[in-house]
Design a protein around this motif. Structure first.
Motif, PDB file in Angstrom:
ATOM      1  N   LEU A 196       4.853  15.045   8.171  1.00 48.78           N
ATOM      2  CA  LEU A 196       5.381  15.235   6.812  1.00 48.78           C
ATOM      3  C   LEU A 196       4.430  16.105   5.990  1.00 48.78           C
ATOM      4  O   LEU A 196       4.845  17.036   5.302  1.00 48.78           O
ATOM      5  N   MET A 207       0.289  17.568  -7.803  1.00 46.86           N
ATOM      6  CA  MET A 207       0.643  17.131  -6.451  1.00 46.86           C
ATOM      7  C   MET A 207       1.622  18.074  -5.747  1.00 46.86           C
ATOM      8  O   MET A 207       1.916  17.894  -4.568  1.00 46.86           O
ATOM      9  N   GLY A 215       0.801  -1.230   0.000  1.00 50.19           N
ATOM     10  CA  GLY A 215       0.000   0.000   0.000  1.00 50.19           C
ATOM     11  C   GLY A 215       0.826   1.268   0.000  1.00 50.19           C
ATOM     12  O   GLY A 215       0.279   2.373  -0.058  1.00 50.19           O
ATOM     13  N   LYS A 263     -10.227   9.349  -4.911  1.00 52.25           N
ATOM     14  CA  LYS A 263      -9.235   8.862  -5.883  1.00 52.25           C
ATOM     15  C   LYS A 263      -9.358   9.630  -7.198  1.00 52.25           C
ATOM     16  O   LYS A 263      -8.351   9.924  -7.839  1.00 52.25           O
ATOM     17  N   PRO A 269       4.993  14.879  -5.587  1.00 48.60           N
ATOM     18  CA  PRO A 269       4.993  15.327  -6.991  1.00 48.60           C
ATOM     19  C   PRO A 269       6.100  14.667  -7.820  1.00 48.60           C
ATOM     20  O   PRO A 269       7.061  15.314  -8.228  1.00 48.60           O
ATOM     21  N   LEU A 273       4.356  20.538   4.391  1.00 47.10           N
ATOM     22  CA  LEU A 273       4.253  20.890   2.973  1.00 47.10           C
ATOM     23  C   LEU A 273       3.357  22.117   2.842  1.00 47.10           C
ATOM     24  O   LEU A 273       2.277  22.157   3.438  1.00 47.10           O
ATOM     25  N   HIS A 306       3.320  10.670   9.510  1.00 52.64           N
ATOM     26  CA  HIS A 306       2.734  11.018   8.207  1.00 52.64           C
ATOM     27  C   HIS A 306       2.152  12.435   8.250  1.00 52.64           C
ATOM     28  O   HIS A 306       2.348  13.234   7.334  1.00 52.64           O
ATOM     29  N   SER A 365       1.629  10.364  -3.408  1.00 53.81           N
ATOM     30  CA  SER A 365       1.176  11.623  -2.820  1.00 53.81           C
ATOM     31  C   SER A 365       2.231  12.714  -2.979  1.00 53.81           C
ATOM     32  O   SER A 365       2.024  13.843  -2.565  1.00 53.81           O
ATOM     33  N   GLY A 394      -3.124   3.724   2.378  1.00 52.04           N
ATOM     34  CA  GLY A 394      -1.769   4.086   1.976  1.00 52.04           C
ATOM     35  C   GLY A 394      -0.919   4.310   3.204  1.00 52.04           C
ATOM     36  O   GLY A 394      -1.096   5.254   3.950  1.00 52.04           O
ATOM     37  N   LEU A 400       0.603   4.527  -2.454  1.00 50.86           N
ATOM     38  CA  LEU A 400      -0.216   5.728  -2.283  1.00 50.86           C
ATOM     39  C   LEU A 400       0.565   6.832  -1.563  1.00 50.86           C
ATOM     40  O   LEU A 400       0.305   8.011  -1.761  1.00 50.86           O
ATOM     41  N   PHE A 401       1.525   6.434  -0.745  1.00 46.18           N
ATOM     42  CA  PHE A 401       2.400   7.451  -0.154  1.00 46.18           C
ATOM     43  C   PHE A 401       3.327   8.027  -1.225  1.00 46.18           C
ATOM     44  O   PHE A 401       3.477   9.240  -1.350  1.00 46.18           O
ATOM     45  N   CYS A 406      -1.892  17.342  -1.287  1.00 44.88           N
ATOM     46  CA  CYS A 406      -1.311  16.166  -0.641  1.00 44.88           C
ATOM     47  C   CYS A 406      -2.435  15.359  -0.007  1.00 44.88           C
ATOM     48  O   CYS A 406      -3.539  15.862   0.164  1.00 44.88           O
ATOM     49  N   TYR A 407      -2.176  14.119   0.295  1.00 43.61           N
ATOM     50  CA  TYR A 407      -3.235  13.312   0.901  1.00 43.61           C
ATOM     51  C   TYR A 407      -2.667  12.233   1.800  1.00 43.61           C
ATOM     52  O   TYR A 407      -1.517  11.818   1.673  1.00 43.61           O
TER      53      TYR A 407
END
Lengths: 296, 291
Positions: B142, B75, A112, B48, A121, B146, B139, A119, B85, A115-116, B79-80
């Motif tokens: 991080l 992106m 998985g 998505k 660019p 941004l 997470h 995320s 994920g 997906l990180f 961000c997500y």
């Protein structure tokens, strides 16, 4: 920014695959040195654990025997030993590079973490390119570096043995082998091997980005089915696809009684170009698949 | 309107199953939007699509771009954190910072270090050595470092205990939300994010049930608590939802004047969860009648 990105993306691959890219070649290097030390331990001035065969003649690596050879013979014997000892590293690096490429985009979908990564660019094209560079160049070069370190350390150990027996190590060992020339030759070989194997590397990337299970199974299974279908349905005894696949499956560097030979490259530059074009098609497919498939 | 997200007829099919059925909604700049719906409502599919992670039909613009094209450029501003994920287990915390710093032009390492210093996370730890709550903290640190214009969170606190969940949303509220940046959150735990939200998007079976601001919700919807003797009079005003609680009735009304309701009992703001249930049940009843 792209330059910075590609460097960090390759470092990322190194962090993830530290076992393949650091611990395994380091262990191989250690094993190599242990073998050399063992051989030195069992060698005396006149006998050796290694015999080298050139054109039907058998030469012992015992120091006394080596000193009795002419300069040209000594160069041939030691060059062969140098190249032969590189061979396991080069073959292992090919297998490691392929298994790395097969896992590179399958694992990120499996856990998985894709997906990180997505995320951030970073385009799919640049991501796939970083993995390709890692498989085609970084891994072979890491293995080559460890191989050369192992060989240089071995030479230093053997130099000690020569000096303790009052032989001139420079004249008998270092000058005939010419490690710098060998390093350059091996470096060139690795580059050429990477380009020659491009279809398989590209195919491994495509499977890694596309397969929902068992990438190794698909990697072996699809070409196998193609080969079987060609054998069954191809008219006559011409099996172009099978032969092409087989040719690109083998290491370019072959060992025989005369030493090593880069024969395919010399006689088949068209095959090299074809391989690179097919490899690029697969790589394009891998980029498309990475954009499309996020889950397993 | 200065929209961060704009959809028109957003549709997605998985084979013959329609996961999204022509969604149309807008997310204004600076909004905190809760996408709310039961399992299978299409929340994750919608997110998505916003992130360019799945193909779709219909019109969709995120920060003026089509997410299906050159998503890596988008992106830089988006961000997500996804529900599934996860950060890779082999990654070291320090390397996670190195990586994001290397690929994201709007990452502040100093900010990330500051945020991490308020947690128990060791820079030399690997993700696999961290608890689930600490991984989410990492997470979030991080992402918070941004400078992006849109943050999308898909069930970000799934599986976390209440302490981590509260800390997560407190940090989000304190450090991310401002007039310039927008936030879209999909979650089941509506009550926890209710104070954050400025806009709501209700989904059910891939269809849009409601899309409006929380201000509009408070003006439009109201909950009336009535004693049994007033229940029939209240029902005459056509509530969209009704439930019985400890001998009293709670009814939810859409666009009925508060003065009219106040004559029958106690009027309150409608909690989002109750409103969602009422609207979804009303939709289902309507569908059943049509069938």
């Amino acid at each position: 920014m792209i330059n910075t990105k590609i460097v960090i993306l390759i470092r990322r691959e190194f962090w993830e695959h530290k076992t393949l890219m650091l611990y395994l070649p380091a262990a191989a290097c250690g094993l190599f040195l242990v073998s050399v030390i063992g051989m030195l331990f069992f060698s005396t001035g006149s006998t050796s654990a290694i015999d080298v065969s050139i054109s039907g003649s058998v030469f012992s690596l015992g120091i006394d025997k080596l000193s009795a050879l002419s300069e040209a013979e000594r160069m041939a014997v030691l060059s062969k030993v140098f190249m032969f000892s590189s061979y396991p590293f080069l073959l292992v690096s090919l297998v490691v590079a392929l298994s790395y490429l097969l896992a590179s985009m399958f694992n990120e979908r499996k856990d998985g973490s894709i997906l990180f990564w997505k995320s951030m660019p970073v385009s799919d094209g640049l991501t796939v390119f970083s993995k390709l560079v890692t498989g085609l160049f970084v891994i072979p070069m890491i293995y080559l570096t460890f191989c050369l370190v192992a060989q240089l350390l071995s030479l230093i150990l053997v130099t000690g043995l020569f000096l303790s027996n009052d032989y001139a190590a420079w004249d008998m060992l270092w000058r005939p082998i010419n490690p710098v020339a060998h390093m350059f030759l091996l470096f060139c070989y690795q580059l050429l091997q990477s380009f020659w194997s491009a279809p398989w590397f590209g195919f491994a990337l495509l499977i890694s980005a596309w397969a929902k299970s068992s990438p190794a199974g698909w990697f072996i299974g699809i070409p196998l089915v193609v080969v079987i279908l060609e054998r069954v349905y191809s008219p006559g005894e011409v099996f172009l696809v099978s032969e092409w696949l087989w040719a690109h499956s083998l290491p370019l560097l072959t060992m025989d009684s005369e030493g090593f030979d880069l024969k395919w490259l010399m006689v088949d530059p068209a095959g090299l170009l074809e391989g690179m074009l097919v490899g690029m098609l697969f790589i394009g497919g891998a980029v498309w698949s990475r954009g499309k498939y996020n889950e397993i | 309107m200065n929209s961060v997200v704009s959809t028109q007829g957003l549709t997605k099919h998985y084979g013959s199953h329609a996961a999204l059925k022509g969604l149309s909604f807008e997310v204004p700049a600076g909004a905190v939007v809760g996408i709310i719906g039961p399992n299978g409502a299409g929340k994750t599919t919608a997110l998505k699509a916003l992130l360019g992670l799945t193909a779709f039909s219909g019109e969709l613009q995120v920060l003026g771009r089509n997410p299906g094209k050159r998503r890596h450029e988008m992106m830089q501003d988006v961000c997500y954190i996804s529900d599934v994920g996860i950060l890779p287990r082999w990654l070291k915390v320090a390397d996670a910072l190195n990586y994001v710093e290397g690929v994201h032009p709007r990452f502040s390492r100093q900010r990330a270090v500051e945020l991490l210093s308020t947690t128990d996370i060791d820079m030399n730890s690997q993700v696999k050595a961290l608890s689930k709550g600490m991984i989410t903290q990492l997470h979030l640190a991080l992402v918070m470092s941004l400078d992006v214009r849109l943050l999308i969170l898909d069930e970000p606190t799934l599986g976390l205990d209440i302490v981590y969940r509260k800390a997560f949303y407190d940090r989000l509220l304190a450090d991310f939300v401002d007039d310039r940046r927008s936030l879209i959150i999909s979650t089941h735990q509506v009550e926890e994010i209710e104070p954050l939200l400025t806009h709501l998007v209700f989904l059910n079976s891939g269809q849009l049930v409601l899309s409006c601001s929380t201000d509009e919700v408070s003006k439009r919807f109201a909950t009336l608590q009535v004693a049994p003797d007033a229940i029939e009079a209240a029902r005459q005003l056509e509530p969209i939802g009704e439930q019985q609680l400890l001998g009293r009735y709670q009814l939810i009304f859409d666009s009925v004047p508060v003065e009219q309701l106040a004559a029958l009992g106690e009027v309150r703001l409608t909690p989002i969860a109750d409103l969602f249930v009422a609207l979804v049940l009303a939709e289902r009843q309507k569908e059943n009648r049509n069938d």
